[in-house]
Design a protein around this motif. Structure first.
Motif, short mmCIF file in Angstrom:
data_model
loop_
_atom_site.label_atom_id
_atom_site.label_comp_id
_atom_site.label_asym_id
_atom_site.label_seq_id
_atom_site.Cartn_x
_atom_site.Cartn_y
_atom_site.Cartn_z
N ILE A 73 1.00 -1.12 -0.03
CA ILE A 73 -0.02 0.03 -0.19
C ILE A 73 0.99 1.44 -0.10
O ILE A 73 2.02 1.11 0.63
CB ILE A 73 -1.01 0.09 1.26
N GLN A 74 0.44 2.36 -0.62
CA GLN A 74 1.12 3.70 -0.76
C GLN A 74 0.38 4.53 -0.27
O GLN A 74 -0.89 4.68 -0.61
CB GLN A 74 1.63 3.75 -2.11
N MET A 75 0.94 5.60 0.59
CA MET A 75 0.28 6.89 0.98
C MET A 75 1.06 7.88 0.81
O MET A 75 2.26 7.97 1.11
CB MET A 75 -0.38 6.75 2.41
N GLN A 76 0.42 9.26 0.61
CA GLN A 76 1.11 10.41 0.39
C GLN A 76 1.26 11.09 1.88
O GLN A 76 0.64 10.66 2.73
CB GLN A 76 0.31 11.29 -0.48
N GLN A 77 2.18 12.05 1.71
CA GLN A 77 2.27 12.94 3.02
C GLN A 77 0.81 13.44 3.43
O GLN A 77 0.68 13.32 4.68
CB GLN A 77 3.16 13.95 2.78
N ALA A 78 0.35 14.02 2.50
CA ALA A 78 -1.06 14.84 3.12
C ALA A 78 -1.98 13.70 3.64
O ALA A 78 -2.67 14.35 4.63
CB ALA A 78 -1.64 15.37 1.79
N GLN A 79 -2.12 12.65 3.15
CA GLN A 79 -3.02 11.48 4.01
C GLN A 79 -2.49 11.23 4.98
O GLN A 79 -3.27 11.22 6.06
CB GLN A 79 -2.91 10.13 2.91
N LEU A 80 -1.03 11.01 5.34
CA LEU A 80 -0.49 10.54 6.48
C LEU A 80 -0.73 11.79 7.55
O LEU A 80 -1.15 11.44 8.86
CB LEU A 80 0.89 10.30 6.57
N SER A 81 -0.69 12.90 7.12
CA SER A 81 -0.66 14.13 8.09
C SER A 81 -2.03 14.41 8.66
O SER A 81 -2.40 14.55 9.85
CB SER A 81 -0.31 15.51 7.47
N GLU A 82 -3.01 14.02 7.64
CA GLU A 82 -4.36 14.13 8.02
C GLU A 82 -4.87 13.26 9.43
O GLU A 82 -5.42 13.38 10.25
CB GLU A 82 -5.50 13.82 7.11
N ILE A 83 -4.05 11.87 9.10
CA ILE A 83 -4.48 10.99 10.21
C ILE A 83 -3.53 11.24 11.30
O ILE A 83 -4.32 11.46 12.57
CB ILE A 83 -4.07 9.69 9.85
N ALA A 84 -2.48 11.68 11.39
CA ALA A 84 -1.58 12.13 12.50
C ALA A 84 -2.02 13.01 13.22
O ALA A 84 -2.04 13.10 14.59
CB ALA A 84 -0.12 12.14 12.02
N ASP A 85 -2.45 14.24 12.77
CA ASP A 85 -2.89 15.41 13.33
C ASP A 85 -4.27 15.28 14.25
O ASP A 85 -4.41 16.03 14.85
CB ASP A 85 -3.23 16.50 12.47
N LYS A 86 -4.97 14.07 14.05
CA LYS A 86 -6.01 13.72 15.02
C LYS A 86 -5.52 14.00 16.51
O LYS A 86 -6.49 14.31 17.42
CB LYS A 86 -6.80 12.46 14.88
N LEU A 87 -4.28 13.89 17.05
CA LEU A 87 -4.11 14.03 18.31
C LEU A 87 -3.91 15.44 18.58
O LEU A 87 -3.84 16.03 19.77
CB LEU A 87 -2.61 13.35 18.51
N PHE A 88 -3.92 16.44 17.56
CA PHE A 88 -3.58 17.83 17.88
C PHE A 88 -4.72 18.74 17.43
O PHE A 88 -4.88 19.64 17.82
CB PHE A 88 -2.56 18.43 16.83
N ASN A 89 -5.63 18.05 16.43
CA ASN A 89 -6.78 18.85 16.22
C ASN A 89 -7.83 18.80 17.20
O ASN A 89 -8.23 17.84 17.86
CB ASN A 89 -7.40 18.35 14.81
N SER A 90 -8.47 19.91 17.25
CA SER A 90 -9.51 20.22 18.16
C SER A 90 -11.02 19.50 17.70
O SER A 90 -11.28 19.81 16.41
CB SER A 90 -9.91 21.41 18.80
#
Length: 345
Positions: A215-232
């Motif tokens: 499977i391949q994922m772009q930076q934008a896709q990974l950032s959207e997932i990772a930022d769940k810990l920072f987003n309100s």
């Protein structure tokens, strides 16, 4: 309880993982999921195969399953519980749950001595500190705590119902095959650990699945997932704001100490680039007079096992030995009341 040397086991029984070992150990000797099968089987292989139900031991708290886990822990460590004291990390949601565990330990498991202390304090000790601002990203919840002189300041503690496991969900779609739900979650977690990053990358991230496909994922896709810990959102203000609230609600005398000793623990803290992002986002919010500084561990394993390591250090101190609650003290002093007197928080 007075003794020159008390042989003891240290245990961190979290909502997802259990870690245990002996006083003075650098790392746990036994680690397993805090789950079991309907037939009381523990361990990754037992849980990952078959269609039987996988039972949570702490979600919600189940005294019978917890007792079996404790007995299995001593068995896996190769010792008799009646010969070994236990320092147990306190991450219980209610006083009643802890009270029940103490009863099990003294009356069924039959340990000779017991002590319990909050996770945040143990993580602080693991970094060689006595005062710190702790961010503990657990599997199912995140807790921010101020620790001062070894005591967790519970009145300022903040907990949110979002943990590292929420980052697994977007990867479940890639798990195909005849797996039970527990195994699917484990595979999704493996994909997360292999792909997720907070670092800026120019290339596509790639991960090989068990069936040999990629499977391949772009930076934008990974950032959207990772930022769940920072987003309100409606239920969560973001981890940086949890820490900021504790800083703002702390007395001035310790604010700078907390800001200069920020400790992040839990598996999600080891995601590449996470600590840099936390440093940047919290620094942008902190009061001007407070300089944010994160405590660095020697390795990711030290951060991952910080609660156990702190317990191992604490229980090995000669000054700690008088703090043990002995079984006869427990029986003669109204049982749980002695725990409340001798064990902080």
């Amino acid at each position: 309880m007075n003794s020159d040397e008390i042989i003891s086991v240290v245990a961190d029984i979290g909502n997802l993982y259990t870690r245990a070992g002996f006083t003075g150990d650098d790392f746990p000797r036994w680690s397993t999921f805090t789950k079991c099968t309907e037939t009381m089987q523990f361990g990754d292989e037992s849980l990952g195969y078959g269609n039987g139900q996988v039972l949570d031991i702490l979600q919600p708290f189940n005294p019978d399953l917890y007792e079996n886990l404790l007995k299995k822990m001593f068995e896996k460590l190769g010792v008799q519980s009646k010969d070994y004291s236990l320092l147990l990390a306190n991450n219980f949601q209610t006083k009643h749950d802890l009270q029940k565990v103490v009863e099990i330990l003294f009356e069924s498991v039959e340990i000779p001595n017991f002590f319990t202390i909050r996770n945040a304090a143990l993580s602080t000790f693991s970094a060689g500190r006595s005062t710190a601002l702790i961010l503990d990203i657990g599997a199912y919840s995140t807790t921010a705590s101020a620790v001062h002189d070894g005591y967790t300041l519970l009145k300022t503690q903040i907990q949110a119902p979002i943990g590292g496991e929420i980052l697994n969900e977007p990867f479940r779609q890639y798990v195909v095959g005849e797996y039970n739900q527990f195994k699917k979650t484990c595979l999704a977690r493996d994909i997360k650990q292999g792909l997720l990053t907070y670092e800026q990358i120019d290339t596509t991230q790639q991960y090989e699945l068990p069936d040999g496909k990629f499977i391949q994922m772009q930076q934008a896709q990974l950032s959207e997932i990772a930022d769940k810990l920072f987003n309100s959102n409606d239920n969560f203000k973001g981890i940086q704001h949890m820490l900021l609230d504790i800083i703002n609600n702390s007395v001035n005398d310790i604010k700078q100490q907390l800001c200069s000793t920020v400790i992040s623990t839990g598996g999600s803290s080891n995601i590449p680039g996470f600590l840099n992002k936390l440093q940047t986002t919290l620094s942008a919010l902190a009061p001007p007079m407070c300089k944010i500084k994160l405590v660095m561990y020697p390795s990711n394993q030290n951060r991952y096992h910080s609660v156990f390591i702190g317990g191992s250090i604490l229980a090995s101190l000669s000054s700690f030995q008088s703090l043990w609650v002995a079984k006869n003290e427990y029986q003669e002093s109204g049982k749980f009341s002695i725990i409340e007197r001798k064990c902080p928080n």
